[in-house]
Scaffold this motif. Structure first.
Motif, short mmCIF file in Angstrom:
data_model
loop_
_atom_site.label_atom_id
_atom_site.label_comp_id
_atom_site.label_asym_id
_atom_site.label_seq_id
_atom_site.Cartn_x
_atom_site.Cartn_y
_atom_site.Cartn_z
N GLU A 31 0.84 -1.21 0.00
CA GLU A 31 0.00 0.00 0.00
C GLU A 31 0.88 1.26 0.00
O GLU A 31 1.81 1.39 0.78
N ASP A 55 -7.85 -2.31 7.87
CA ASP A 55 -9.16 -1.66 8.08
C ASP A 55 -10.21 -2.10 7.06
O ASP A 55 -11.40 -2.17 7.37
N ASP A 56 -9.77 -2.40 5.82
CA ASP A 56 -10.74 -2.79 4.78
C ASP A 56 -11.58 -3.99 5.23
O ASP A 56 -12.81 -3.99 5.14
N TYR A 94 -6.51 2.42 9.76
CA TYR A 94 -7.70 3.17 9.31
C TYR A 94 -7.31 4.43 8.55
O TYR A 94 -6.27 5.04 8.83
N PRO A 96 -7.78 8.49 7.56
CA PRO A 96 -7.84 9.60 8.52
C PRO A 96 -9.25 9.97 8.96
O PRO A 96 -9.45 10.39 10.11
N GLY A 97 -10.23 9.80 8.09
CA GLY A 97 -11.58 10.28 8.38
C GLY A 97 -12.36 9.49 9.42
O GLY A 97 -12.86 10.06 10.40
N TYR A 119 -14.34 17.13 5.70
CA TYR A 119 -13.97 17.58 4.36
C TYR A 119 -15.06 18.48 3.77
O TYR A 119 -16.06 18.77 4.39
N ARG A 120 -14.87 18.84 2.52
CA ARG A 120 -15.85 19.70 1.87
C ARG A 120 -16.92 18.81 1.22
O ARG A 120 -16.62 18.09 0.29
N GLY A 122 -18.34 16.22 2.61
CA GLY A 122 -18.19 14.83 3.02
C GLY A 122 -17.02 14.16 2.31
O GLY A 122 -16.45 14.73 1.38
N SER A 123 -16.69 12.93 2.75
CA SER A 123 -15.53 12.23 2.17
C SER A 123 -15.90 11.48 0.89
O SER A 123 -16.95 10.83 0.83
N PHE A 124 -14.99 11.55 -0.11
CA PHE A 124 -15.11 10.67 -1.28
C PHE A 124 -13.96 9.67 -1.31
O PHE A 124 -13.60 9.13 -2.34
N GLY A 127 -13.17 4.43 1.54
CA GLY A 127 -13.43 3.67 2.77
C GLY A 127 -14.81 3.06 2.89
O GLY A 127 -14.99 2.09 3.63
N HIS A 158 -18.83 8.42 4.86
CA HIS A 158 -18.51 8.97 3.54
C HIS A 158 -19.79 9.51 2.90
O HIS A 158 -20.50 8.77 2.21
N ASP A 264 -3.11 2.32 -3.85
CA ASP A 264 -3.92 1.83 -2.72
C ASP A 264 -4.17 0.33 -2.91
O ASP A 264 -5.31 -0.12 -3.11
N ASP A 266 -4.02 -2.46 -1.00
CA ASP A 266 -4.84 -3.34 -0.15
C ASP A 266 -6.31 -3.18 -0.51
O ASP A 266 -7.06 -4.15 -0.59
N THR A 267 -6.68 -1.94 -0.76
CA THR A 267 -8.10 -1.65 -1.00
C THR A 267 -8.54 -2.10 -2.39
O THR A 267 -9.62 -2.68 -2.55
N1 F2R Z 1 -5.11 4.62 5.86
C1 F2R Z 1 -4.73 3.85 4.97
N2 F2R Z 1 -3.44 3.82 4.58
C2 F2R Z 1 -2.42 4.65 5.18
C3 F2R Z 1 -1.28 3.79 5.65
C4 F2R Z 1 -1.68 2.83 6.70
C5 F2R Z 1 -0.43 2.25 7.29
N3 F2R Z 1 0.00 1.15 6.51
C6 F2R Z 1 -0.70 1.83 8.71
O1 F2R Z 1 -0.50 0.66 9.01
O2 F2R Z 1 -1.07 2.67 9.52
N4 F2R Z 1 -5.56 2.99 4.33
C7 F2R Z 1 -6.94 2.93 4.55
O3 F2R Z 1 -7.50 4.20 4.27
C8 F2R Z 1 -8.18 4.17 2.98
C9 F2R Z 1 -9.62 4.49 3.22
O4 F2R Z 1 -9.68 5.79 3.69
P1 F2R Z 1 -11.07 6.45 4.04
O5 F2R Z 1 -11.73 5.64 5.09
O6 F2R Z 1 -11.82 6.70 2.81
O7 F2R Z 1 -10.56 7.82 4.68
P2 F2R Z 1 -11.01 9.33 4.41
O8 F2R Z 1 -10.21 10.17 5.33
O9 F2R Z 1 -12.48 9.44 4.49
O10 F2R Z 1 -10.61 9.64 2.89
C10 F2R Z 1 -9.31 9.37 2.42
C11 F2R Z 1 -8.65 10.62 1.82
O11 F2R Z 1 -9.31 11.05 0.65
C12 F2R Z 1 -9.19 12.47 0.53
N5 F2R Z 1 -10.56 13.06 0.51
C13 F2R Z 1 -11.72 12.43 0.77
N6 F2R Z 1 -12.76 13.28 0.63
C14 F2R Z 1 -12.26 14.46 0.27
C15 F2R Z 1 -12.84 15.74 -0.01
N7 F2R Z 1 -14.19 15.96 0.04
N8 F2R Z 1 -12.03 16.75 -0.36
C16 F2R Z 1 -10.68 16.55 -0.42
N9 F2R Z 1 -10.06 15.37 -0.16
C17 F2R Z 1 -10.83 14.34 0.19
C18 F2R Z 1 -8.43 12.96 1.75
O12 F2R Z 1 -7.08 13.05 1.44
C19 F2R Z 1 -8.68 11.82 2.75
O13 F2R Z 1 -7.71 11.75 3.74
C20 F2R Z 1 -7.96 2.82 2.41
O14 F2R Z 1 -6.87 2.84 1.54
C21 F2R Z 1 -7.65 1.97 3.62
O15 F2R Z 1 -6.85 0.87 3.28
#
Ligand code: F2R
Ligand code: MG
Ligand code: MG
Length: 316
Positions: A31, A55-56, A94, A96-97, A119-120, A122-124, A127, A158, A264, A266-267
């Protein structure tokens, strides 16, 4: 013993959840890295003593547990299940969100509104798509219901329309794979036609059209440039579907190809593995991989209980 299930719906349910977990566990080693050679992935798969998921799978388990315990979707129950599981094993990697959302819900925010504050719009992130396979299994016979539950299950963490639509698209791909007998070849054009009709957002419609054009493409860099290999749902869900459609007859090749694209891993391997396992069934997943998967018996029990919920709902 498993051959008893060969070709059955039960085998396909088991294949889907175990396929998710193994794709995730193998992909986790790459990953965030660049493209990998298939030989190196195979070598690592042999060398690893245990396949530890991230986390997946942890969140997929949460979705399955909640659907089973609630005999269907219950947003409050699912949110509390995510929180309970996260607090028990926060080290699963997991995104960040979700942990931020869990804190908001624990502080009194409703399960259906917390994610709007992240985020703006919600998340896209991917996850909610990475964990949606149990929704695809449970609602494979009713795609409108599947869409509704995929959206609702996504909206806990999300709530961006691209996050929700990515989850619905992945759930639909799992459902189409479940609905195709494993001894019948997948008609790729028909599979993509159904996804194209199902998905509502124009970005995903475009991506599904691009999958069709890329089937047979040898240049992985081109595949990544067009479909993506990122953490965002629109840059990973279509890629996972593509990985499956490239080699529909082999779970192993599907997962290795998905990991080889980098990013990405693993996912994308978890989502591609879910679709492939749902089509081909548990027996087609290499037994040496299955034997090394942590918590395998528990994940199998969840798959069996979901299958029971579908075939004899009132006996649960
Ligand atoms: N977290 C990870 N990998 C990091 C490394 C892990 C390491 N190996 C360890 O052991 O600790 N992987 C997992 O996270 C991904 C799923 O993330 P999820 O749940 O969707 O998170 P989030 O924060 O909701 O969204 C991810 C990023 O996408 C961008 N983003 C989302 N919405 C946005 C918006 N509206 N505007 C701007 N950016 C947006 C942001 O950068 C978020 O941080 C999977 O890969 C899982 O395996
Ligand atoms: Mg992960
Ligand atoms: Mg990931």
């Amino acid at each position: 013993m498993r051959d008893l299930y060969k070709g059955t719906l039960k085998s396909k349910f088991l294949g889907c959840l175990i396929g998710t977990a193994i794709g995730d566990a193998l992909g986790a080693r790459w990953e965030g890295k660049g493209m990998a050679r298939s030989e190196d992935i195979v070598y690592l798969a042999v060398k690893l003593k245990r396949l530890i998921y991230t986390d997946d799978t942890h969140m997929t388990i949460g979705v399955a547990e909640s659907l089973i315990e609630s005999q269907g979707f219950d947003g409050e129950h699912l949110a509390q299940t995510f929180i309970k599981n996260y607090e028990a094993e926060p080290w699963r990697g997991y995104g960040p969100g979700p942990p931020r959302i869990f804190r908001m819900i624990k502080n009194g925010e409703a399960w259906y509104s917390a994610a709007n504050k992240l985020y703006r719009g919600g998340s896209f992130g991917n996850g909610s798509a990475m964990r949606v396979a149990p929704v695809g299994l449970l609602f494979s016979r009713n795609l409108e219901k599947l869409r509704e539950i995929a959206y609702q299950s996504s909206s806990i963490t999300h709530s961006h329309k691209l996050g929700k639509e990515g989850a619905a698209l992945q759930a639909c791909a799992v459902a189409l794979a479940i609905n195709t007998p494993s001894d019948k070849d997948i008609d790729k054009e028909d599979f993509l036609y159904k996804l194209q009709n199902f998905v509502q957002d124009h970005l995903y419609k475009e991506k599904v059209a691009q999958i069709k054009e890329l089937i047979g493409e040898q240049d992985k860099a081109k595949v990544v440039a067009v479909l993506g290999n990122g953490i965002e749902a629109p840059r990973s869900v279509p890629t996972a579907i593509y990985c499956f459609l490239r080699q529909t007859q082999s779970y192993e090749d599907t997962v290795i190809y998905a990991i080889s694209l980098g990013g990405d891993t693993d996912t994308i391997a978890a989502m591609a593995g879910a679709i492939s396992g749902a089509y081909l069934g548990i027996e087609t997943i290499p037994s040496e991989w299955r034997a090394k998967l942590e918590n395998r018996e528990y994940i199998e029990a969840l798959a069996e209980n979901l299958w029971r919920l579908v075939v004899c709902p009132r006996q649960q």
